[in-house]
Design a protein around this motif. Structure first.
Motif, mmCIF file in Angstrom:
data_model
loop_
_atom_site.group_PDB
_atom_site.id
_atom_site.type_symbol
_atom_site.label_atom_id
_atom_site.label_comp_id
_atom_site.label_asym_id
_atom_site.label_seq_id
_atom_site.Cartn_x
_atom_site.Cartn_y
_atom_site.Cartn_z
ATOM 1 N N LYS A 211 10.509 95.983 24.999
ATOM 2 C CA LYS A 211 10.481 94.753 25.787
ATOM 3 C C LYS A 211 10.108 93.540 24.939
ATOM 4 N N SER A 212 9.149 93.696 24.021
ATOM 5 C CA SER A 212 8.680 92.557 23.227
ATOM 6 C C SER A 212 9.781 91.967 22.362
ATOM 7 N N LYS A 213 10.813 92.771 22.075
ATOM 8 C CA LYS A 213 11.942 92.307 21.277
ATOM 9 C C LYS A 213 13.097 91.801 22.144
ATOM 10 N N GLY A 214 12.878 91.759 23.455
ATOM 11 C CA GLY A 214 13.957 91.346 24.350
ATOM 12 C C GLY A 214 14.886 92.496 24.686
ATOM 13 N N TYR A 215 14.359 93.743 24.562
ATOM 14 C CA TYR A 215 15.124 94.962 24.783
ATOM 15 C C TYR A 215 16.164 95.132 23.667
ATOM 16 N N SER A 216 17.076 96.086 23.828
ATOM 17 C CA SER A 216 17.980 96.419 22.716
ATOM 18 C C SER A 216 19.133 95.437 22.569
ATOM 19 N N ARG A 217 19.493 94.794 23.669
ATOM 20 C CA ARG A 217 20.695 93.954 23.654
ATOM 21 C C ARG A 217 20.654 93.012 24.839
ATOM 22 N N GLY A 218 21.275 91.833 24.683
ATOM 23 C CA GLY A 218 21.364 90.893 25.788
ATOM 24 C C GLY A 218 20.941 89.502 25.371
ATOM 25 N N ASN A 219 20.959 88.598 26.337
ATOM 26 C CA ASN A 219 20.592 87.220 26.043
ATOM 27 C C ASN A 219 19.143 87.094 25.598
ATOM 28 N N LEU A 220 18.250 87.842 26.242
ATOM 29 C CA LEU A 220 16.839 87.784 25.863
ATOM 30 C C LEU A 220 16.662 88.249 24.421
ATOM 31 N N ARG A 221 17.365 89.318 24.039
ATOM 32 C CA ARG A 221 17.269 89.830 22.672
ATOM 33 C C ARG A 221 17.765 88.792 21.666
ATOM 34 N N LYS A 222 18.886 88.154 21.987
ATOM 35 C CA LYS A 222 19.428 87.151 21.070
ATOM 36 C C LYS A 222 18.464 85.983 20.895
ATOM 37 N N MET A 223 17.830 85.572 21.992
ATOM 38 C CA MET A 223 16.899 84.450 21.902
ATOM 39 C C MET A 223 15.636 84.823 21.122
ATOM 40 N N VAL A 224 15.146 86.049 21.326
ATOM 41 C CA VAL A 224 13.971 86.509 20.578
ATOM 42 C C VAL A 224 14.294 86.603 19.088
ATOM 43 N N ASP A 225 15.459 87.163 18.766
ATOM 44 C CA ASP A 225 15.847 87.358 17.365
ATOM 45 C C ASP A 225 15.898 86.050 16.587
ATOM 46 N N LYS A 226 16.299 84.969 17.247
ATOM 47 C CA LYS A 226 16.409 83.700 16.521
ATOM 48 C C LYS A 226 15.206 82.782 16.752
ATOM 49 N N GLY A 227 14.155 83.330 17.357
ATOM 50 C CA GLY A 227 12.923 82.572 17.518
ATOM 51 C C GLY A 227 12.923 81.559 18.637
ATOM 52 N N ALA A 228 13.886 81.684 19.572
ATOM 53 C CA ALA A 228 13.982 80.730 20.684
ATOM 54 C C ALA A 228 13.195 81.181 21.907
ATOM 55 N N LEU A 229 12.665 82.406 21.874
ATOM 56 C CA LEU A 229 11.950 82.924 23.037
ATOM 57 C C LEU A 229 10.900 83.932 22.590
ATOM 58 N N ASN A 230 9.730 83.854 23.211
ATOM 59 C CA ASN A 230 8.699 84.878 23.100
ATOM 60 C C ASN A 230 8.637 85.559 24.459
ATOM 61 N N MET A 231 8.825 86.873 24.494
ATOM 62 C CA MET A 231 8.873 87.563 25.777
ATOM 63 C C MET A 231 7.576 87.435 26.561
ATOM 64 N N ASP A 232 6.472 87.102 25.894
ATOM 65 C CA ASP A 232 5.211 86.880 26.599
ATOM 66 C C ASP A 232 5.249 85.619 27.456
ATOM 67 N N ASP A 233 6.270 84.779 27.241
ATOM 68 C CA ASP A 233 6.355 83.515 27.973
ATOM 69 C C ASP A 233 7.095 83.642 29.304
ATOM 70 N N ILE A 234 7.712 84.813 29.553
ATOM 71 C CA ILE A 234 8.425 85.004 30.817
ATOM 72 C C ILE A 234 7.973 86.291 31.496
ATOM 73 N N ARG A 235 8.217 86.346 32.804
ATOM 74 C CA ARG A 235 7.924 87.541 33.593
ATOM 75 C C ARG A 235 9.187 87.910 34.370
ATOM 76 N N ILE A 236 9.626 89.146 34.264
ATOM 77 C CA ILE A 236 10.798 89.609 35.013
ATOM 78 C C ILE A 236 10.325 90.129 36.366
#
Length: 312
Positions: A211-236
């Motif tokens: 989860k901390s990496k934005g899961y294995s694939r998807g928009n969240l993962r892409k944003m985490v990989d490029k430093g545009a999102l920290n998963m601690d900043d959102i709640r699903i």
């Protein structure tokens, strides 16, 4: 580990790709009809990132096809859909809803080649609703009379499925939320929520992996990989049922030799250049699995129902 069926398919496709490649080099028939191979790229993140992710794919295709390859990053999903229908693009990766939209509007425009197999072996992913982690919203019920950002009107996970499933669960977006809108893409919608322009948003994720990496694939993962999102900043706070992974499609009117060659190239891409395959797929994958039209019939019917309800 890559599934055995992927390896077997890849071996067969490799032989097919080699055979077809040899044949077309001799005859060049399809190259006369398709002197340039034009690839559409869906909107959803900024253009520079999309072109960067597809640069390796462009080089790979030019080597395998022997013709120039041009990339067309559209500002939204509709741009790619219309490009395929009008004959201005030969190929694109689509979401299931985008493919359904084309199939309804112009049934003879495109055909699926492959879809993505996730790291857990599934051929699907999820739509999720997220809020800021520091917000008071802990459940869907807490969002009554709040605002929701969809991603794009032609996005499966960013509009079609959440709109359909929320309504069926008793949370009709038109009535439950005080306002809904479109963020202009998945990444843009996340940014809008983080900037307090909306209370919640929807996007896509594999739902598997860390989860901390934005899961294995998807928009969240892409944003985490490029430093545009920290998963601690959102709640699903909500997740859809499993959604069919979108297809990689090609125009129906291109020569069959080119279709066969492209299917072989795609199936083999994760074996020949895994980094490139995952850059195009938006995260970690097992591979690409050959797929047909029938796989998308449930989404096509869902889109028909949504269109009918709008007219009603």
């Amino acid at each position: 580990m890559i599934a055995r069926r992927i390896l077997l398919a890849a071996a067969g496709m490799a032989a097919l790709a080699t055979s077809v490649s040899t044949d077309v080099l001799a005859a060049d028939d399809w190259r006369e009809q398709v002197p340039v191979f034009r690839v559409g790229i869906l909107g959803g993140e900024n253009e520079a990132d999309r072109l960067k992710n597809y640069a390796c794919f462009k080089d790979h295709l030019e080597t395998r096809l022997g013709v120039p390859v041009e990339l067309y990053p559209a500002s939204d999903y509709a741009g790619v859909m219309q490009g395929l229908i009008s004959g201005n693009l030969e190929y694109a990766g689509l979401g299931s809803s985008g493919y359904a939209g084309i199939s309804i509007q112009e049934p003879d425009a495109v055909e699926p080649l492959v879809t993505t197999e996730q790291v857990d072996g599934s051929l699907g992913y999820y739509s999720v609703m997220y809020v800021r982690a520091d917000s008071p919203y802990k459940s869907l019920d807490d969002l009554k009379d709040k605002t929701l950002a969809f991603a794009d009107p032609n996005s499966t996970s960013g509009y079609l499925v959440p709109a359909y499933e929320l309504k069926s669960q008793g949370y009709d977006p038109k009535e439950f939320f005080s306002k809904t809108g479109f963020g202009g893409g998945h990444e843009q919608a996340v940014v809008a929520v983080l900037n307090d322009q909306y209370d919640a948003g929807v996007t896509w994720t594999s739902g598997v992996g860390e989860k901390s990496k934005g899961y294995s694939r998807g928009n969240l993962r892409k944003m985490v990989d490029k430093g545009a999102l920290n998963m601690d900043d959102i709640r699903i706070i909500w997740q859809s049922n499993l959604i069919t992974n979108g297809p990689r499609v090609i125009r129906k009117d291109v020569p069959q030799e080119l279709k066969d060659l492209m299917r072989g190239i795609l199936v083999n891409l994760p074996l020949e250049d895994r980094d490139c395959a995952e850059a195009v797929a938006g995260g970690k994958i097992n591979g690409f699995q050959p797929i047909g039209h029938d796989f998308y019939k449930p989404i096509i019917e869902m889109r028909r129902e949504l269109l009918a309800s709008r007219r009603g």
